[in-house]
Design a protein around this motif. Structure first.
Motif, PDB file in Angstrom:
ATOM      1  N   THR A  98     -28.806  16.874 -26.161  1.00 22.80           N
ATOM      2  CA  THR A  98     -27.770  16.424 -27.078  1.00 22.80           C
ATOM      3  C   THR A  98     -26.495  17.204 -26.810  1.00 22.80           C
ATOM      4  OG1 THR A  98     -29.425  15.921 -28.774  1.00 22.80           O
ATOM      5  CG2 THR A  98     -27.133  16.092 -29.493  1.00 22.80           C
ATOM      6  N   ILE A  99     -25.443  16.478 -26.469  1.00 20.68           N
ATOM      7  CA  ILE A  99     -24.139  17.081 -26.180  1.00 20.68           C
ATOM      8  C   ILE A  99     -23.215  16.760 -27.357  1.00 20.68           C
ATOM      9  CG2 ILE A  99     -22.227  17.220 -24.549  1.00 20.68           C
ATOM     10  CD1 ILE A  99     -24.121  15.950 -22.460  1.00 20.68           C
ATOM     11  N   ALA A 100     -22.827  17.771 -28.093  1.00 20.12           N
ATOM     12  CA  ALA A 100     -21.954  17.573 -29.256  1.00 20.12           C
ATOM     13  C   ALA A 100     -20.506  17.726 -28.822  1.00 20.12           C
ATOM     14  CB  ALA A 100     -22.294  18.572 -30.352  1.00 20.12           C
ATOM     15  N   LEU A 101     -19.799  16.604 -28.752  1.00 18.15           N
ATOM     16  CA  LEU A 101     -18.371  16.593 -28.439  1.00 18.15           C
ATOM     17  C   LEU A 101     -17.575  16.410 -29.724  1.00 18.15           C
ATOM     18  CD1 LEU A 101     -18.503  14.234 -25.325  1.00 18.15           C
ATOM     19  CD2 LEU A 101     -17.982  16.676 -25.280  1.00 18.15           C
ATOM     20  N   GLY A 102     -16.313  16.716 -29.679  1.00 21.99           N
ATOM     21  CA  GLY A 102     -15.481  16.543 -30.864  1.00 21.99           C
ATOM     22  C   GLY A 102     -15.403  15.085 -31.292  1.00 21.99           C
ATOM     23  N   GLN A 103     -15.519  14.164 -30.323  1.00 17.09           N
ATOM     24  CA  GLN A 103     -15.424  12.735 -30.619  1.00 17.09           C
ATOM     25  C   GLN A 103     -16.753  12.135 -31.082  1.00 17.09           C
ATOM     26  OE1 GLN A 103     -14.492  14.308 -27.919  1.00 17.09           O
ATOM     27  NE2 GLN A 103     -12.335  13.878 -27.505  1.00 17.09           N
ATOM     28  N   GLY A 104     -17.850  12.884 -30.956  1.00 11.41           N
ATOM     29  CA  GLY A 104     -19.165  12.379 -31.325  1.00 11.41           C
ATOM     30  C   GLY A 104     -20.236  12.916 -30.383  1.00 11.41           C
ATOM     31  N   ASN A 105     -21.479  12.664 -30.735  1.00 11.31           N
ATOM     32  CA  ASN A 105     -22.597  13.161 -29.918  1.00 11.31           C
ATOM     33  C   ASN A 105     -22.940  12.200 -28.783  1.00 11.31           C
ATOM     34  OD1 ASN A 105     -22.746  15.344 -31.611  1.00 11.31           O
ATOM     35  ND2 ASN A 105     -24.668  14.737 -32.589  1.00 11.31           N
ATOM     36  N   VAL A 106     -23.357  12.795 -27.674  1.00  8.33           N
ATOM     37  CA  VAL A 106     -23.915  12.035 -26.553  1.00  8.33           C
ATOM     38  C   VAL A 106     -25.355  12.498 -26.388  1.00  8.33           C
ATOM     39  CG1 VAL A 106     -23.795  11.566 -24.081  1.00  8.33           C
ATOM     40  CG2 VAL A 106     -21.680  11.816 -25.409  1.00  8.33           C
ATOM     41  N   THR A 107     -26.302  11.573 -26.424  1.00  7.95           N
ATOM     42  CA  THR A 107     -27.710  11.929 -26.242  1.00  7.95           C
ATOM     43  C   THR A 107     -28.171  11.444 -24.876  1.00  7.95           C
ATOM     44  OG1 THR A 107     -28.421   9.906 -27.371  1.00  7.95           O
ATOM     45  CG2 THR A 107     -28.247  11.913 -28.693  1.00  7.95           C
ATOM     46  N   VAL A 108     -29.012  12.248 -24.259  1.00  6.93           N
ATOM     47  CA  VAL A 108     -29.469  11.968 -22.898  1.00  6.93           C
ATOM     48  C   VAL A 108     -30.984  12.117 -22.828  1.00  6.93           C
ATOM     49  CG1 VAL A 108     -29.295  12.638 -20.474  1.00  6.93           C
ATOM     50  CG2 VAL A 108     -27.294  12.843 -21.963  1.00  6.93           C
ATOM     51  N   LYS A 109     -31.630  11.144 -22.233  1.00  7.96           N
ATOM     52  CA  LYS A 109     -33.062  11.226 -21.956  1.00  7.96           C
ATOM     53  C   LYS A 109     -33.240  11.892 -20.603  1.00  7.96           C
ATOM     54  CE  LYS A 109     -37.153   8.270 -21.281  1.00  7.96           C
ATOM     55  NZ  LYS A 109     -37.632   6.859 -21.282  1.00  7.96           N
ATOM     56  N   LEU A 110     -33.817  13.080 -20.601  1.00  8.76           N
ATOM     57  CA  LEU A 110     -34.045  13.827 -19.367  1.00  8.76           C
ATOM     58  C   LEU A 110     -35.411  13.479 -18.788  1.00  8.76           C
ATOM     59  CD1 LEU A 110     -32.719  17.362 -20.422  1.00  8.76           C
ATOM     60  CD2 LEU A 110     -31.474  15.495 -19.318  1.00  8.76           C
ATOM     61  N   ILE A 260     -17.268  20.625 -25.621  1.00 11.52           N
ATOM     62  CA  ILE A 260     -18.674  20.686 -26.016  1.00 11.52           C
ATOM     63  C   ILE A 260     -18.841  21.824 -27.019  1.00 11.52           C
ATOM     64  CG2 ILE A 260     -21.042  21.077 -25.246  1.00 11.52           C
ATOM     65  CD1 ILE A 260     -20.234  20.015 -22.500  1.00 11.52           C
ATOM     66  N   SER A 261     -19.112  21.485 -28.263  1.00 10.30           N
ATOM     67  CA  SER A 261     -19.347  22.550 -29.250  1.00 10.30           C
ATOM     68  C   SER A 261     -20.756  23.111 -29.116  1.00 10.30           C
ATOM     69  CB  SER A 261     -19.125  22.021 -30.672  1.00 10.30           C
ATOM     70  OG  SER A 261     -19.973  20.923 -30.945  1.00 10.30           O
ATOM     71  N   SER A 262     -21.700  22.255 -28.696  1.00  9.09           N
ATOM     72  CA  SER A 262     -23.060  22.734 -28.446  1.00  9.09           C
ATOM     73  C   SER A 262     -23.775  21.759 -27.523  1.00  9.09           C
ATOM     74  CB  SER A 262     -23.851  22.882 -29.759  1.00  9.09           C
ATOM     75  OG  SER A 262     -24.093  21.622 -30.353  1.00  9.09           O
ATOM     76  N   LEU A 263     -24.727  22.297 -26.774  1.00  8.52           N
ATOM     77  CA  LEU A 263     -25.586  21.469 -25.915  1.00  8.52           C
ATOM     78  C   LEU A 263     -27.003  21.995 -26.083  1.00  8.52           C
ATOM     79  CD1 LEU A 263     -24.954  20.297 -22.273  1.00  8.52           C
ATOM     80  CD2 LEU A 263     -27.157  21.270 -22.939  1.00  8.52           C
TER      81      LEU A 263
END
Length: 301
Positions: A98-110, A260-263
């Motif tokens: 989960t990549i938390a950007l200022g514009q919203g979260n991006v989720t990725v299936k690894l 990225i505020s958090s990953l």
């Protein structure tokens, strides 16, 4: 009388002879037993010597590492955070980034089954909060590049690792039952929704990665390690705002800051993938090498 004494002497002699014979038999058995023990000891010693000569008493060799993380010199932009574990690396299942950007979260299936060393590295760096409060430094027409805490395109951790799961071209479907009015399946090597590693050459993966929000036909030189399942619209909005063209190749720093505020990486199944928005650009036959994601990272001499 004489005859009686003779019989007594004969009996005594016979008894003595029996005793002598019994003692001799006992002695013979004792010698045989001692000889057997001696032989066993000699054989045991021989076995010990053979095992010692062949290294049998040496410590068992360490199990081979599952992944090779090669150290590089610490330089400007390079941060030493140690190296990921190289044994018992997870090679199956599904993980969610989960990549938390200022514009919203991006989720990725690894996908650890296809790129175990890459996923292992991201899990390690995420635990170190390596990506937290970092800015995605490069934007192209089809991708957003992140993962360099220095924001220069030359930063990362003090290790590199080999390529995995490089993409291969796929032919359009030849299924005669396919709906002829339907849009053809993408044959791009990096279709919208791909997440892959940026690099500075063969086997130079570090921490920089790129998120593809429009189909792209970059060369098959970049490790694909997951699929975007949520937030593709977030990336497309960042892309729509354009970049400052500072890269001189149509790429540059995003006009709309992508921080990225958090990953985080978790051992959970992500939500079902969102449909890819229809605003995807047409796929060019190829992309100029200069526009492809790159990470100008130094290598250890």
């Amino acid at each position: 009388m004489a005859s009686s004494k003779s019989r007594q002497r004969a009996l005594a002699r016979a008894k003595t002879e029996r005793q002598i014979a019994r003692r001799a038999a006992q002695a013979r058995r004792r010698r045989q037993w001692q000889a057997g023990i001696g032989t066993a000891v000699v054989l045991a010693l021989l076995v010990v010597v053979v095992i010692w000569k062949t290294g049998g008493f040496s410590p068992a060799p360490a199990a081979a590492a599952d992944c090779a993380y090669t150290p590089v010199d610490v330089a400007s932009g390079i941060t030493d955070v140690g190296k990921p574990p190289t044994k018992d690396v997870i090679k199956n299942g599904v993980e969610t980034m989960t990549i938390a950007l200022g514009q919203g979260n991006v989720t990725v299936k690894l996908d650890p089954s296809k790129a175990p060393c890459t996923v292992n590295s991201f899990r390690y760096l995420a635990e170190k909060k390596f990506f937290d409060n970092t800015t995605c430094h490069r934007l192209g027409d089809t991708f957003l590049q992140c993962g360099d805490p220095s924001g220069t395109g030359s930063g990362g951790p003090a290790y590199r690792f080999p390529d995995e799961n490089l993409p291969t071209a796929s032919a359009p479907s030849a299924d005669p039952s396919a709906d002829p009015s339907a849009a053809p399946a993408s044959t791009a090597l990096y279709p919208a929704g791909t997440i892959a590693m940026a690099n500075s050459g063969v086997n130079t993966n570090s921490s920089q990665f790129f998120l593809v929000f429009k189909d792209q036909q970059f060369p098959p030189n970049y490790t694909v390690f997951g699929t975007i399942t949520g937030g593709l619209d977030v990336l497309q909005k960042i892309g729509a705002a354009g970049n400052d063209s500072s890269g001189g190749d149509g790429t540059g720093k995003p006009n709309q800051e992508a921080k990225i505020s958090s990953l985080t990486v978790t051992d959970t199944e992500p939500p079902a993938a969102e449909p890819v928005p229809t605003t995807s650009a047409s796929v060019p036959a190829s992309a100029p090498a200069s526009t492809a994601p790159s990470a100008s990272t130094p290598s250890k001499s």
